[in-house]
Motif scaffolding. Sequence first.
Motif, PDB file in Angstrom:
ATOM      1  N   ALA A 131      -4.130  15.400  -4.000  1.00  0.00           N
ATOM      2  CA  ALA A 131      -4.497  14.572  -2.844  1.00  0.00           C
ATOM      3  C   ALA A 131      -5.736  13.739  -3.150  1.00  0.00           C
ATOM      4  O   ALA A 131      -5.826  12.570  -2.748  1.00  0.00           O
ATOM      5  CB  ALA A 131      -4.724  15.441  -1.617  1.00  0.00           C
ATOM      6  N   LYS A 132      -6.700  14.320  -3.866  1.00  0.00           N
ATOM      7  CA  LYS A 132      -7.902  13.563  -4.224  1.00  0.00           C
ATOM      8  C   LYS A 132      -7.561  12.399  -5.149  1.00  0.00           C
ATOM      9  O   LYS A 132      -8.088  11.304  -4.997  1.00  0.00           O
ATOM     10  CB  LYS A 132      -8.935  14.478  -4.876  1.00  0.00           C
ATOM     11  CG  LYS A 132      -9.638  15.381  -3.896  1.00  0.00           C
ATOM     12  CD  LYS A 132     -10.680  16.231  -4.588  1.00  0.00           C
ATOM     13  CE  LYS A 132     -11.337  17.174  -3.602  1.00  0.00           C
ATOM     14  NZ  LYS A 132     -12.320  18.046  -4.265  1.00  0.00           N
ATOM     15  N   LEU A 133      -6.693  12.631  -6.104  1.00  0.00           N
ATOM     16  CA  LEU A 133      -6.286  11.555  -7.004  1.00  0.00           C
ATOM     17  C   LEU A 133      -5.498  10.478  -6.256  1.00  0.00           C
ATOM     18  O   LEU A 133      -5.639   9.293  -6.532  1.00  0.00           O
ATOM     19  CB  LEU A 133      -5.448  12.105  -8.165  1.00  0.00           C
ATOM     20  CG  LEU A 133      -6.231  12.814  -9.255  1.00  0.00           C
ATOM     21  CD1 LEU A 133      -5.270  13.395 -10.279  1.00  0.00           C
ATOM     22  CD2 LEU A 133      -7.214  11.887  -9.912  1.00  0.00           C
TER      23      LEU A 133
ATOM     24  N   ALA B 217       0.832  -1.205   0.000  1.00  0.00           N
ATOM     25  CA  ALA B 217       0.000   0.000   0.000  1.00  0.00           C
ATOM     26  C   ALA B 217       0.868   1.257   0.000  1.00  0.00           C
ATOM     27  O   ALA B 217       0.578   2.229  -0.717  1.00  0.00           O
ATOM     28  CB  ALA B 217      -0.923  -0.006   1.209  1.00  0.00           C
ATOM     29  N   VAL B 218       1.934   1.253   0.776  1.00  0.00           N
ATOM     30  CA  VAL B 218       2.846   2.402   0.797  1.00  0.00           C
ATOM     31  C   VAL B 218       3.535   2.553  -0.553  1.00  0.00           C
ATOM     32  O   VAL B 218       3.738   3.671  -1.038  1.00  0.00           O
ATOM     33  CB  VAL B 218       3.876   2.247   1.941  1.00  0.00           C
ATOM     34  CG1 VAL B 218       5.004   3.237   1.817  1.00  0.00           C
ATOM     35  CG2 VAL B 218       3.189   2.398   3.279  1.00  0.00           C
ATOM     36  N   SER B 219       3.867   1.449  -1.183  1.00  0.00           N
ATOM     37  CA  SER B 219       4.506   1.497  -2.497  1.00  0.00           C
ATOM     38  C   SER B 219       3.577   2.131  -3.530  1.00  0.00           C
ATOM     39  O   SER B 219       4.005   2.984  -4.319  1.00  0.00           O
ATOM     40  CB  SER B 219       4.895   0.089  -2.933  1.00  0.00           C
ATOM     41  OG  SER B 219       5.356   0.084  -4.253  1.00  0.00           O
ATOM     42  N   VAL B 220       2.317   1.740  -3.524  1.00  0.00           N
ATOM     43  CA  VAL B 220       1.359   2.319  -4.472  1.00  0.00           C
ATOM     44  C   VAL B 220       1.169   3.802  -4.187  1.00  0.00           C
ATOM     45  O   VAL B 220       1.167   4.625  -5.110  1.00  0.00           O
ATOM     46  CB  VAL B 220       0.011   1.564  -4.400  1.00  0.00           C
ATOM     47  CG1 VAL B 220      -1.083   2.312  -5.142  1.00  0.00           C
ATOM     48  CG2 VAL B 220       0.166   0.162  -4.964  1.00  0.00           C
ATOM     49  N   ALA B 221       1.034   4.158  -2.929  1.00  0.00           N
ATOM     50  CA  ALA B 221       0.838   5.569  -2.577  1.00  0.00           C
ATOM     51  C   ALA B 221       2.039   6.414  -2.989  1.00  0.00           C
ATOM     52  O   ALA B 221       1.878   7.510  -3.540  1.00  0.00           O
ATOM     53  CB  ALA B 221       0.581   5.706  -1.078  1.00  0.00           C
ATOM     54  N   SER B 222       3.234   5.905  -2.759  1.00  0.00           N
ATOM     55  CA  SER B 222       4.421   6.680  -3.125  1.00  0.00           C
ATOM     56  C   SER B 222       4.581   6.772  -4.641  1.00  0.00           C
ATOM     57  O   SER B 222       4.993   7.813  -5.157  1.00  0.00           O
ATOM     58  CB  SER B 222       5.672   6.083  -2.478  1.00  0.00           C
ATOM     59  OG  SER B 222       5.887   4.773  -2.942  1.00  0.00           O
ATOM     60  N   ARG B 223       4.230   5.711  -5.371  1.00  0.00           N
ATOM     61  CA  ARG B 223       4.295   5.775  -6.833  1.00  0.00           C
ATOM     62  C   ARG B 223       3.316   6.805  -7.366  1.00  0.00           C
ATOM     63  O   ARG B 223       3.603   7.513  -8.333  1.00  0.00           O
ATOM     64  CB  ARG B 223       4.012   4.406  -7.432  1.00  0.00           C
ATOM     65  CG  ARG B 223       5.171   3.442  -7.266  1.00  0.00           C
ATOM     66  CD  ARG B 223       4.895   2.090  -7.868  1.00  0.00           C
ATOM     67  NE  ARG B 223       4.596   2.213  -9.280  1.00  0.00           N
ATOM     68  CZ  ARG B 223       3.860   1.314  -9.946  1.00  0.00           C
ATOM     69  NH1 ARG B 223       3.354   0.276  -9.329  1.00  0.00           N
ATOM     70  NH2 ARG B 223       3.626   1.478 -11.219  1.00  0.00           N
ATOM     71  N   ARG B 224       2.133   6.888  -6.738  1.00  0.00           N
ATOM     72  CA  ARG B 224       1.157   7.892  -7.160  1.00  0.00           C
ATOM     73  C   ARG B 224       1.700   9.298  -6.948  1.00  0.00           C
ATOM     74  O   ARG B 224       1.578  10.164  -7.819  1.00  0.00           O
ATOM     75  CB  ARG B 224      -0.144   7.731  -6.374  1.00  0.00           C
ATOM     76  CG  ARG B 224      -0.965   6.549  -6.802  1.00  0.00           C
ATOM     77  CD  ARG B 224      -2.199   6.441  -5.950  1.00  0.00           C
ATOM     78  NE  ARG B 224      -3.078   5.388  -6.447  1.00  0.00           N
ATOM     79  CZ  ARG B 224      -4.254   5.115  -5.925  1.00  0.00           C
ATOM     80  NH1 ARG B 224      -4.694   5.804  -4.887  1.00  0.00           N
ATOM     81  NH2 ARG B 224      -4.990   4.154  -6.428  1.00  0.00           N
ATOM     82  N   VAL B 225       2.288   9.539  -5.794  1.00  0.00           N
ATOM     83  CA  VAL B 225       2.814  10.867  -5.486  1.00  0.00           C
ATOM     84  C   VAL B 225       3.935  11.232  -6.451  1.00  0.00           C
ATOM     85  O   VAL B 225       3.990  12.352  -6.965  1.00  0.00           O
ATOM     86  CB  VAL B 225       3.289  10.933  -4.017  1.00  0.00           C
ATOM     87  CG1 VAL B 225       4.051  12.209  -3.747  1.00  0.00           C
ATOM     88  CG2 VAL B 225       2.099  10.815  -3.074  1.00  0.00           C
ATOM     89  N   VAL B 226       4.819  10.303  -6.719  1.00  0.00           N
ATOM     90  CA  VAL B 226       5.930  10.569  -7.645  1.00  0.00           C
ATOM     91  C   VAL B 226       5.396  10.825  -9.043  1.00  0.00           C
ATOM     92  O   VAL B 226       5.869  11.711  -9.752  1.00  0.00           O
ATOM     93  CB  VAL B 226       6.938   9.395  -7.625  1.00  0.00           C
ATOM     94  CG1 VAL B 226       7.921   9.493  -8.761  1.00  0.00           C
ATOM     95  CG2 VAL B 226       7.657   9.362  -6.294  1.00  0.00           C
ATOM     96  N   TRP B 227       4.391  10.071  -9.456  1.00  0.00           N
ATOM     97  CA  TRP B 227       3.830  10.234 -10.791  1.00  0.00           C
ATOM     98  C   TRP B 227       3.151  11.590 -10.938  1.00  0.00           C
ATOM     99  O   TRP B 227       3.220  12.215 -11.991  1.00  0.00           O
ATOM    100  CB  TRP B 227       2.842   9.106 -11.067  1.00  0.00           C
ATOM    101  CG  TRP B 227       2.478   8.965 -12.499  1.00  0.00           C
ATOM    102  CD1 TRP B 227       3.179   8.321 -13.471  1.00  0.00           C
ATOM    103  CD2 TRP B 227       1.316   9.489 -13.135  1.00  0.00           C
ATOM    104  NE1 TRP B 227       2.526   8.402 -14.667  1.00  0.00           N
ATOM    105  CE2 TRP B 227       1.368   9.121 -14.487  1.00  0.00           C
ATOM    106  CE3 TRP B 227       0.236  10.235 -12.690  1.00  0.00           C
ATOM    107  CZ2 TRP B 227       0.389   9.467 -15.401  1.00  0.00           C
ATOM    108  CZ3 TRP B 227      -0.752  10.579 -13.606  1.00  0.00           C
ATOM    109  CH2 TRP B 227      -0.663  10.191 -14.949  1.00  0.00           C
ATOM    110  N   LEU B 228       2.509  12.078  -9.867  1.00  0.00           N
ATOM    111  CA  LEU B 228       1.812  13.367  -9.925  1.00  0.00           C
ATOM    112  C   LEU B 228       2.716  14.550  -9.628  1.00  0.00           C
ATOM    113  O   LEU B 228       2.286  15.694  -9.742  1.00  0.00           O
ATOM    114  CB  LEU B 228       0.648  13.370  -8.924  1.00  0.00           C
ATOM    115  CG  LEU B 228      -0.541  12.496  -9.284  1.00  0.00           C
ATOM    116  CD1 LEU B 228      -1.533  12.469  -8.138  1.00  0.00           C
ATOM    117  CD2 LEU B 228      -1.197  12.973 -10.563  1.00  0.00           C
TER     118      LEU B 228
END
Length: 124
Positions: A69-71, A47-58
């Motif tokens: 944050a909503k995305l 879950a942390v990996s997915v969240a961090s990948r999302r943040v890096v991608w955005l």
Amino acid sequence: FRWVEKVLDTIPIPPEAMVELAKVEMGSAFLADALYDILRLLAKGMAVSVASRRVVWLRGWSADAVSKAKLCSLPFKGRMLFGEDLGKLVRGLTEAKVLQLPEDRPRGSLRGGSRFRGRLREVR
């Protein structure tokens, strides 16, 4: 471990073997607890990996932080980084012909310099 109790109740076992079976029962209980802890930590790590990948991608997107944050808070389902909900959102927006995604915010001018440069001059 009820299966161990059933085995101990149905089969006549000598007292020496009972001590060894008690050790086996304790060992299997320990392994079950350790496996549960490992799987729970593995799920949290994913879950942390997915969240961090999302943040890096955005990170490169210059939209406001609330939109990012909503995305990032969309539920993760399937194989897509932002889940199926983002695909539905984008399809709905393109069908409506109205772009409702957050606009890019203007980037600050580099000519103004950094806020820290003036402070460094004051310290010197």
